[in-house]
Write a protein that holds these residues in place. Structure first.
Motif, PDB file in Angstrom:
ATOM      1  N   PHE A 108       0.717  -1.097  -0.110  1.00 33.05           N
ATOM      2  CA  PHE A 108       0.141  -0.071   0.016  1.00 33.05           C
ATOM      3  C   PHE A 108       0.948   1.270  -0.055  1.00 33.05           C
ATOM      4  O   PHE A 108       0.981   1.784   1.121  1.00 33.05           O
ATOM      5  N   PRO A 109       1.535   1.490  -1.112  1.00 34.34           N
ATOM      6  CA  PRO A 109       2.416   2.616  -1.202  1.00 34.34           C
ATOM      7  C   PRO A 109       1.884   3.884  -1.018  1.00 34.34           C
ATOM      8  O   PRO A 109       2.584   4.965  -0.706  1.00 34.34           O
ATOM      9  N   ASN A 110       0.513   4.155  -1.234  1.00 35.83           N
ATOM     10  CA  ASN A 110      -0.092   5.466  -1.315  1.00 35.83           C
ATOM     11  C   ASN A 110      -0.844   5.520   0.129  1.00 35.83           C
ATOM     12  O   ASN A 110      -1.823   6.473   0.415  1.00 35.83           O
ATOM     13  N   HIS A 111      -0.319   4.876   1.417  1.00 29.10           N
ATOM     14  CA  HIS A 111      -0.721   5.350   2.670  1.00 29.10           C
ATOM     15  C   HIS A 111      -2.175   4.807   2.947  1.00 29.10           C
ATOM     16  O   HIS A 111      -2.584   5.296   3.804  1.00 29.10           O
ATOM     17  N   GLY A 112      -2.748   3.887   2.178  1.00 28.63           N
ATOM     18  CA  GLY A 112      -4.050   3.713   2.463  1.00 28.63           C
ATOM     19  C   GLY A 112      -4.605   2.847   1.443  1.00 28.63           C
ATOM     20  O   GLY A 112      -3.978   2.085   0.538  1.00 28.63           O
TER      21      GLY A 112
END
Length: 266
Positions: A150-154
């Motif tokens: 989940f590289p975009n924090h969500g």
């Protein structure tokens, strides 16, 4: 047991329970997909519910099944208000002087609580909304680390992908209220050291369904959020929508997760 270990065990139990209790109903629904009478089946373990598209004959069939408690219409509606560009009171800007923190912090004496050592540090807050602009400098230091998965924090439970970017504005506004640290000039966050988990469960137009909210809650709980921040709601909800969301909130609380829900947006 350790808090996270305990939660993981209970989540697994809830999933097993829902799978067992939904088995017969799901077999009916899956059989009807072959004749295109049913589509978009989604199960929910947090509330033990199922959402899908179905024709009236299937709905009548399900209404007579002993495993069904209630059937309702999961309507797509406006769930969050349009974001105003400035805060006003009686048509006037609430603050005209240069200040280092916004009124919401002072009104609840959050700054006094910070002095006592309570800043939100160590607490993961999932903002379940239209997403979050995770590039905004005021929240950049607080973002949840989802690793390579989940590289975009969500997560975006509305579209089913890894990008919870906010293109509506409301979710970012709410994220700033949670933990905006004032990097751009003015502190906005009640808990400036909290960890921000970005969950997009509403469309880029601010619309969604009770099922969409439930999906966002489930994802956040499963990924160890401590607080579910939801400044959204269903206008004039039906009993089915009330029952599903209430059950989700109660179950989350039993798992040690607090659902903080705004009263009054819709």
């Amino acid at each position: 047991l350790d808090k996270e270990v305990r939660r993981d065990m209970l989540v697994d139990e809830l999933k097993i329970f829902s799978e067992e209790k939904q088995q017969e109903v799901l077999s009916i629904l899956k059989a009807e997909t072959k004749s295109y009478k049913v589509s978009n089946i989604k199960t929910h373990w947090l509330s033990n519910a199922i959402s899908c598209n179905a024709d009236r004959n299937v709905i009548y069939l399900l209404s007579e099944h002993p495993d069904i408690a209630i059937i309702g219409y999961d309507e797509m509606i406006k769930m969050v208000p349009d974001v105003s560009q400035q805060t006003t009171v009686n048509g006037q800007q609430s603050r005209t002087e240069d200040v280092d923190m916004t009124d919401n912090i002072l009104m609840v004496n959050a700054d006094k609580v910070w002095e006592m050592g309570y800043t939100g540090k160590g607490v993961i807050v999932a903002v379940i909304d239209s997403g979050v602009n995770y590039n905004h400098v005021d929240v950049a230091n607080n973002l949840w680390d989802g690793g390579a998965e989940f590289p975009n924090h969500g997560y975006n439970t509305y579209d089913g992908n890894n990008d919870p970017m906010d293109r509506f504005g409301h979710g970012t506004h709410c994220a700033g209220t949670v933990c905006g640290d004032g990097t751009s000039g003015t502190k906005t966050g009640i808990a400036p050291k909290a960890t921000l988990m970005c969950v997009k469960s509403v469309s880029d137009e601010g619309t969604g369904t009770a099922h969409n909210i439930n999906s966002g809650m489930e994802w956040a709980v499963e990924h160890n959020a401590d607080v579910l921040s939801m400044s959204l709601g269903v206008t004039m909800p039906m009993i089915s929508e009330k029952e599903m969301l209430r059950r989700s909130c109660v179950t989350a609380l039993e798992l040690g997760v607090v659902a903080s829900v705004a009263a009054g947006n819709y």
